[in-house]
Design an enzyme around this catalytic site. Structure first.
Site, PDB file in Angstrom:
ATOM      1  N   SER A 235      85.930  38.829  55.293  1.00 43.64           N
ATOM      2  CA  SER A 235      85.192  38.125  56.326  1.00 43.64           C
ATOM      3  C   SER A 235      84.759  36.747  55.805  1.00 43.64           C
ATOM      4  CB  SER A 235      84.002  38.973  56.793  1.00 43.64           C
ATOM      5  OG  SER A 235      83.429  38.436  57.958  1.00 43.64           O
TER       6      SER A 235
ATOM      7  N   ASP B  27      90.971  43.687  64.938  1.00 41.80           N
ATOM      8  CA  ASP B  27      89.788  42.947  64.484  1.00 41.80           C
ATOM      9  C   ASP B  27      89.147  42.235  65.673  1.00 41.80           C
ATOM     10  OD1 ASP B  27      87.959  41.071  63.357  1.00 41.80           O
ATOM     11  OD2 ASP B  27      89.140  40.971  61.513  1.00 41.80           O
TER      12      ASP B  27
ATOM     13  N   HIS C 120      87.438  45.136  61.649  1.00 39.41           N
ATOM     14  CA  HIS C 120      86.989  44.062  60.767  1.00 39.41           C
ATOM     15  C   HIS C 120      86.350  44.656  59.514  1.00 39.41           C
ATOM     16  CE1 HIS C 120      85.661  39.899  60.026  1.00 39.41           C
ATOM     17  NE2 HIS C 120      84.541  40.428  59.568  1.00 39.41           N
TER      18      HIS C 120
END
Length: 284
Positions: A102, A232, A260
């Site tokens: 991320s 995601d 994610h």
């Protein structure tokens, strides 16, 4: 595993290492707003058992690292990039294979651009380009945006924070696989209770950039692996595809129906990919 507080430049960073320090080093950088606990201990041990010296750490304003008053962070995004170098220096490592997820993937990219000598290779998970520009990439999903716009949390109430974080984890999972709420709740509760002041994680949402690189991602010269889930909700798959296209020689590994982050169902797959990717070009 060994937990160690790193005191440098007036701050403290909580780090934890796994494996033999003589093995090739792997530095794990979690996303902003998340402590090192989100790098699952079993995942770290799998990498260590595969012959890697693994380090995870708490960002500022997470876990046991230096925490600032909510709404008044005393640092910038560039400082978070510099913290990765501080962690390596404290462990007497000139460079490491860097794995970021991320926003941690964005920090890893910036580390490779601004501190190329510190990076042996990159693994970028569930992330997007760290270099600003009009890239025509898809926005987060409608479900993700509805959650972000409608979510309410009382940051002074630990139980309210836990409920919010569990609900957020559910959305991030992408909705195509069963969601293990019990496991998510146990992790979130541990994260909240371990932090000096969990409300301080909100500082990551309003950090000034500081002196960040604006170099092209095409200038990244180290071997790069991009890993991205097809479900995601924050960064739809096209973000990972574009990232792999921009970095010369980068490879893309897609995870079917993954959301994610590093999900339990994908940990072995991701660990195997990291071990393979970091098997060449390691430091002596």
């Amino acid at each position: 595993m060994t937990e160690r507080m790193v005191a440098v430049d007036g701050i403290e960073l909580c780090t934890e290492s796994f494996g033999d320090p003589s093995d090739p080093p792997v530095l794990l950088i979690m996303g902003t707003g998340a402590s090192m606990l989100w790098w699952d201990e079993g995942f770290c041990r799998t990498l260590a058992e595969g012959g890697r010296f693994v380090i995870r750490y708490d960002h500022r304003d997470t876990g046991r690292s230096t925490t600032y008053e909510p709404g008044r962070p005393g640092y910038t995004g560039a400082d978070l990039v510099g913290d990765a170098v501080r962690v390596l220096d404290a462990h007497e490592l000139q460079a490491a294979h860097v794995v970021g997820v991320s926003a941690g993937g964005a920090l890893a990219q910036l580390l490779a651009l601004d501190h190329a000598e510190s990076v042996l290779s990159l693994v970028l998970i569930s992330t997007s380009s760290a270099v600003p520009g009009d890239r025509g990439l898809p926005s987060p999903t409608e479900e993700f945006m509805r959650f972000v716009s409608a979510a309410h949390v009382d940051w002074s109430d630990g139980e309210s924070v836990i409920e919010h974080q569990v609900a957020y984890a559910r959305v991030l999972a992408g909705g195509r696989r069963p969601f293990d709420e019990a496991a998510a709740r146990a992790l979130v509760r541990r994260d909240v209770e371990r932090a000096h002041d969990f409300a301080a994680v909100r500082n990551h949402d309003s950090l000034p950039d500081g002196d960040l690189s604006h170099a092209s991602l095409s200038s990244i010269a180290v071997p790069t692996l991009v890993i991205h889930g097809t479900a995601d909700p924050m960064f739809p798959l096209r973000h990972g595809q574009a990232l792999a296209e921009q970095i010369s020689g980068a490879r893309l590994l897609t995870l079917e129906d993954a959301g994610h982050g590093v999900e339990r169902a994908d940990r072995q797959t991701i660990a195997a990919a990291v071990l393979e990717h970091t098997s060449a070009g390691t430091a002596d």
